[in-house]
Design a protein around this motif. Structure first.
Motif, PDB file in Angstrom:
ATOM      1  N   SER A 189       0.846  -1.195   0.000  1.00  0.00           N
ATOM      2  CA  SER A 189       0.000   0.000   0.000  1.00  0.00           C
ATOM      3  C   SER A 189       0.880   1.243   0.000  1.00  0.00           C
ATOM      4  O   SER A 189       2.076   1.187   0.310  1.00  0.00           O
ATOM      5  CB  SER A 189      -0.922   0.009   1.226  1.00  0.00           C
ATOM      6  OG  SER A 189      -0.158  -0.001   2.422  1.00  0.00           O
ATOM      7  N   GLY A 190       0.261   2.383  -0.344  1.00  0.00           N
ATOM      8  CA  GLY A 190       1.004   3.632  -0.376  1.00  0.00           C
ATOM      9  C   GLY A 190       2.126   3.584  -1.397  1.00  0.00           C
ATOM     10  O   GLY A 190       1.930   3.135  -2.529  1.00  0.00           O
ATOM     11  N   ASN A 191       3.311   4.011  -0.998  1.00  0.00           N
ATOM     12  CA  ASN A 191       4.465   3.993  -1.893  1.00  0.00           C
ATOM     13  C   ASN A 191       5.211   2.671  -1.878  1.00  0.00           C
ATOM     14  O   ASN A 191       6.187   2.505  -2.614  1.00  0.00           O
ATOM     15  CB  ASN A 191       5.435   5.124  -1.514  1.00  0.00           C
ATOM     16  CG  ASN A 191       4.852   6.499  -1.781  1.00  0.00           C
ATOM     17  OD1 ASN A 191       4.094   6.675  -2.728  1.00  0.00           O
ATOM     18  ND2 ASN A 191       5.198   7.468  -0.937  1.00  0.00           N
ATOM     19  N   ASP A 192       4.787   1.743  -1.044  1.00  0.00           N
ATOM     20  CA  ASP A 192       5.481   0.463  -0.943  1.00  0.00           C
ATOM     21  C   ASP A 192       5.203  -0.410  -2.167  1.00  0.00           C
ATOM     22  O   ASP A 192       4.100  -0.396  -2.720  1.00  0.00           O
ATOM     23  CB  ASP A 192       5.035  -0.290   0.309  1.00  0.00           C
ATOM     24  CG  ASP A 192       5.481   0.382   1.587  1.00  0.00           C
ATOM     25  OD1 ASP A 192       6.393   1.226   1.519  1.00  0.00           O
ATOM     26  OD2 ASP A 192       4.917   0.072   2.651  1.00  0.00           O
ATOM     27  N   PHE A 193       6.212  -1.189  -2.557  1.00  0.00           N
ATOM     28  CA  PHE A 193       6.007  -2.188  -3.594  1.00  0.00           C
ATOM     29  C   PHE A 193       6.161  -3.613  -3.057  1.00  0.00           C
ATOM     30  O   PHE A 193       5.957  -4.586  -3.780  1.00  0.00           O
ATOM     31  CB  PHE A 193       6.949  -1.969  -4.784  1.00  0.00           C
ATOM     32  CG  PHE A 193       8.421  -2.107  -4.469  1.00  0.00           C
ATOM     33  CD1 PHE A 193       9.028  -3.348  -4.446  1.00  0.00           C
ATOM     34  CD2 PHE A 193       9.184  -0.990  -4.197  1.00  0.00           C
ATOM     35  CE1 PHE A 193      10.380  -3.478  -4.165  1.00  0.00           C
ATOM     36  CE2 PHE A 193      10.541  -1.105  -3.911  1.00  0.00           C
ATOM     37  CZ  PHE A 193      11.139  -2.360  -3.898  1.00  0.00           C
ATOM     38  N   LEU A 194       6.500  -3.743  -1.763  1.00  0.00           N
ATOM     39  CA  LEU A 194       6.622  -5.059  -1.155  1.00  0.00           C
ATOM     40  C   LEU A 194       6.112  -5.008   0.279  1.00  0.00           C
ATOM     41  O   LEU A 194       6.432  -4.093   1.031  1.00  0.00           O
ATOM     42  CB  LEU A 194       8.089  -5.527  -1.161  1.00  0.00           C
ATOM     43  CG  LEU A 194       8.364  -6.891  -0.515  1.00  0.00           C
ATOM     44  CD1 LEU A 194       7.653  -8.005  -1.278  1.00  0.00           C
ATOM     45  CD2 LEU A 194       9.861  -7.172  -0.437  1.00  0.00           C
ATOM     46  N   ASN A 195       5.325  -6.016   0.643  1.00  0.00           N
ATOM     47  CA  ASN A 195       4.801  -6.181   1.999  1.00  0.00           C
ATOM     48  C   ASN A 195       4.946  -7.668   2.329  1.00  0.00           C
ATOM     49  O   ASN A 195       4.093  -8.480   1.976  1.00  0.00           O
ATOM     50  CB  ASN A 195       3.346  -5.739   2.051  1.00  0.00           C
ATOM     51  CG  ASN A 195       2.731  -5.870   3.421  1.00  0.00           C
ATOM     52  OD1 ASN A 195       3.401  -6.233   4.391  1.00  0.00           O
ATOM     53  ND2 ASN A 195       1.441  -5.600   3.526  1.00  0.00           N
ATOM     54  N   LEU A 196       6.043  -8.023   2.974  1.00  0.00           N
ATOM     55  CA  LEU A 196       6.450  -9.412   3.147  1.00  0.00           C
ATOM     56  C   LEU A 196       6.583  -9.765   4.625  1.00  0.00           C
ATOM     57  O   LEU A 196       7.228  -9.048   5.380  1.00  0.00           O
ATOM     58  CB  LEU A 196       7.797  -9.633   2.446  1.00  0.00           C
ATOM     59  CG  LEU A 196       8.495 -10.978   2.641  1.00  0.00           C
ATOM     60  CD1 LEU A 196       7.688 -12.116   2.016  1.00  0.00           C
ATOM     61  CD2 LEU A 196       9.900 -10.923   2.065  1.00  0.00           C
ATOM     62  N   SER A 197       5.954 -10.869   5.015  1.00  0.00           N
ATOM     63  CA  SER A 197       6.122 -11.412   6.366  1.00  0.00           C
ATOM     64  C   SER A 197       6.870 -12.735   6.266  1.00  0.00           C
ATOM     65  O   SER A 197       6.565 -13.568   5.409  1.00  0.00           O
ATOM     66  CB  SER A 197       4.762 -11.638   7.036  1.00  0.00           C
ATOM     67  OG  SER A 197       4.099 -10.417   7.259  1.00  0.00           O
ATOM     68  N   LEU A 198       7.846 -12.921   7.158  1.00  0.00           N
ATOM     69  CA  LEU A 198       8.685 -14.113   7.160  1.00  0.00           C
ATOM     70  C   LEU A 198       8.670 -14.742   8.550  1.00  0.00           C
ATOM     71  O   LEU A 198       8.779 -14.042   9.553  1.00  0.00           O
ATOM     72  CB  LEU A 198      10.117 -13.756   6.783  1.00  0.00           C
ATOM     73  CG  LEU A 198      10.320 -13.154   5.389  1.00  0.00           C
ATOM     74  CD1 LEU A 198      11.464 -12.170   5.401  1.00  0.00           C
ATOM     75  CD2 LEU A 198      10.588 -14.251   4.376  1.00  0.00           C
ATOM     76  N   LEU A 199       8.529 -16.048   8.580  1.00  0.00           N
ATOM     77  CA  LEU A 199       8.616 -16.803   9.837  1.00  0.00           C
ATOM     78  C   LEU A 199      10.021 -17.376   9.920  1.00  0.00           C
ATOM     79  O   LEU A 199      10.358 -18.341   9.230  1.00  0.00           O
ATOM     80  CB  LEU A 199       7.565 -17.914   9.861  1.00  0.00           C
ATOM     81  CG  LEU A 199       7.463 -18.707  11.163  1.00  0.00           C
ATOM     82  CD1 LEU A 199       6.941 -17.819  12.295  1.00  0.00           C
ATOM     83  CD2 LEU A 199       6.557 -19.917  10.979  1.00  0.00           C
ATOM     84  N   VAL A 200      10.850 -16.750  10.759  1.00  0.00           N
ATOM     85  CA  VAL A 200      12.281 -17.063  10.783  1.00  0.00           C
ATOM     86  C   VAL A 200      12.626 -17.878  12.031  1.00  0.00           C
ATOM     87  O   VAL A 200      12.364 -17.426  13.161  1.00  0.00           O
ATOM     88  CB  VAL A 200      13.119 -15.765  10.763  1.00  0.00           C
ATOM     89  CG1 VAL A 200      14.603 -16.082  10.805  1.00  0.00           C
ATOM     90  CG2 VAL A 200      12.778 -14.942   9.523  1.00  0.00           C
ATOM     91  N   PRO A 201      13.200 -19.084  11.855  1.00  0.00           N
ATOM     92  CA  PRO A 201      13.647 -19.853  13.027  1.00  0.00           C
ATOM     93  C   PRO A 201      14.731 -19.106  13.795  1.00  0.00           C
ATOM     94  O   PRO A 201      15.545 -18.395  13.204  1.00  0.00           O
ATOM     95  CB  PRO A 201      14.196 -21.153  12.405  1.00  0.00           C
ATOM     96  CG  PRO A 201      13.575 -21.234  11.050  1.00  0.00           C
ATOM     97  CD  PRO A 201      13.410 -19.809  10.595  1.00  0.00           C
ATOM     98  N   ASP A 202      14.724 -19.295  15.097  1.00  0.00           N
ATOM     99  CA  ASP A 202      15.695 -18.590  15.936  1.00  0.00           C
ATOM    100  C   ASP A 202      17.132 -18.899  15.533  1.00  0.00           C
ATOM    101  O   ASP A 202      18.005 -18.022  15.601  1.00  0.00           O
ATOM    102  CB  ASP A 202      15.483 -18.955  17.407  1.00  0.00           C
ATOM    103  CG  ASP A 202      14.150 -18.440  17.938  1.00  0.00           C
ATOM    104  OD1 ASP A 202      13.573 -17.532  17.308  1.00  0.00           O
ATOM    105  OD2 ASP A 202      13.695 -18.963  18.982  1.00  0.00           O
ATOM    106  N   ASP A 203      17.389 -20.137  15.079  1.00  0.00           N
ATOM    107  CA  ASP A 203      18.762 -20.497  14.748  1.00  0.00           C
ATOM    108  C   ASP A 203      19.208 -19.956  13.377  1.00  0.00           C
ATOM    109  O   ASP A 203      20.359 -20.107  13.001  1.00  0.00           O
ATOM    110  CB  ASP A 203      18.968 -22.014  14.808  1.00  0.00           C
ATOM    111  CG  ASP A 203      18.063 -22.783  13.858  1.00  0.00           C
ATOM    112  OD1 ASP A 203      17.324 -22.152  13.076  1.00  0.00           O
ATOM    113  OD2 ASP A 203      18.087 -24.028  13.892  1.00  0.00           O
TER     114      ASP A 203
END
Length: 238
Positions: A189-203
């Motif tokens: 939305s807005g001026n953004d061209f990427l809206n990404l969520s990542l599930l990252v393991p602690d290690d």
């Protein structure tokens, strides 16, 4: 008395909630409500809860406190229930689903990446790199009164913007996916061209942060990357 529900955890979670108060103008202590192998983290409420700054912060503080000590299923702000029995009934009914989700999210945190691009620099690059756009722009600047010229230039530039930003977004996603267990791409939305969520393991956290920082430094064309996290895994609770 009605309840505000923050999250669901395994009953084995340490549930370090001493001294934590919840949402509301006169906040009650946050407590754990057990049912079988699960616990819901709740507080009593005596009013309708609205998304005021104080309450949003209280909600997030509970999530972050829980997240430090183990897997958590964070609920979005505003979830309420009639009483303890109602919450316990839901925990019993969907226990297998909640336990499977807790296992899937265990040892992970969410990171959220948004990317935008400075418009003037992007348009300048398009005019420099695209002969047809450069020719149309020069004709307009020289005083050509053809009414179709601005339309044609606008359409060409819009297509180039979309093409270039889709390629940038795809490149960022591809580079970061190896560090994530799961990911979600949502409409920007807005001026953004990427809206990404990542599930990252602690290690993989440090490797991920290093890779993201390197990517951000290497991006040209006025691209700005904004990373937030670690966050409770809101985007991955199904």
């Amino acid at each position: 008395m009605a309840l505000y529900v923050y999250a669901i955890t395994a009953q084995s979670h340490p549930l370090d909630l001493k001294g934590v108060t919840g949402v509301g103008a006169e906040p009650f202590p946050v407590r754990a409500l057990a049912s079988g192998p699960l616990s819901a983290v709740v507080s009593d409420i005596s009013e309708e809860i609205r998304p005021k700054r104080r309450d949003l912060l209280a909600h997030q503080e509970v999530q972050e406190r829980l997240m430090r000590d183990g897997a958590v299923l964070p609920l979005q702000f505003g979830y309420t229930a009639a009483d303890d029995a109602t919450v316990q009934a839901v925990l019993r009914k969907d226990a297998d689903i909640y336990l499977a989700t807790l296992e899937r999210l265990d040892g992970c945190a969410e990171y959220h990446l948004r990317a935008s691009q400075e418009e003037e620099e992007l348009l300048r690059d398009i005019l420099l790199d695209t002969p047809e756009a450069r020719e149309l722009n020069e004709r307009i600047r020289s005083g050509d009164q053809d009414p179709q010229l601005p339309v044609a230039l606008g359409q060409l530039v819009a297509a180039q913007v979309q093409q270039r930003q889709e390629a940038l977004a795809a490149g960022l996603v591809e580079a970061l996916l190896p560090f994530a267990r799961e990911h979600n791409v949502r409409p920007a939305s807005g001026n953004d061209f990427l809206n990404l969520s990542l599930l990252v393991p602690d290690d993989r956290r440090e490797d991920f942060l290093t890779a993201q920082a390197n990517l951000a430094r290497e991006m040209d064309g006025g691209v700005e990357c904004r990373l937030t996290g670690p966050l409770p895994p809101y985007s991955f609770v199904q």
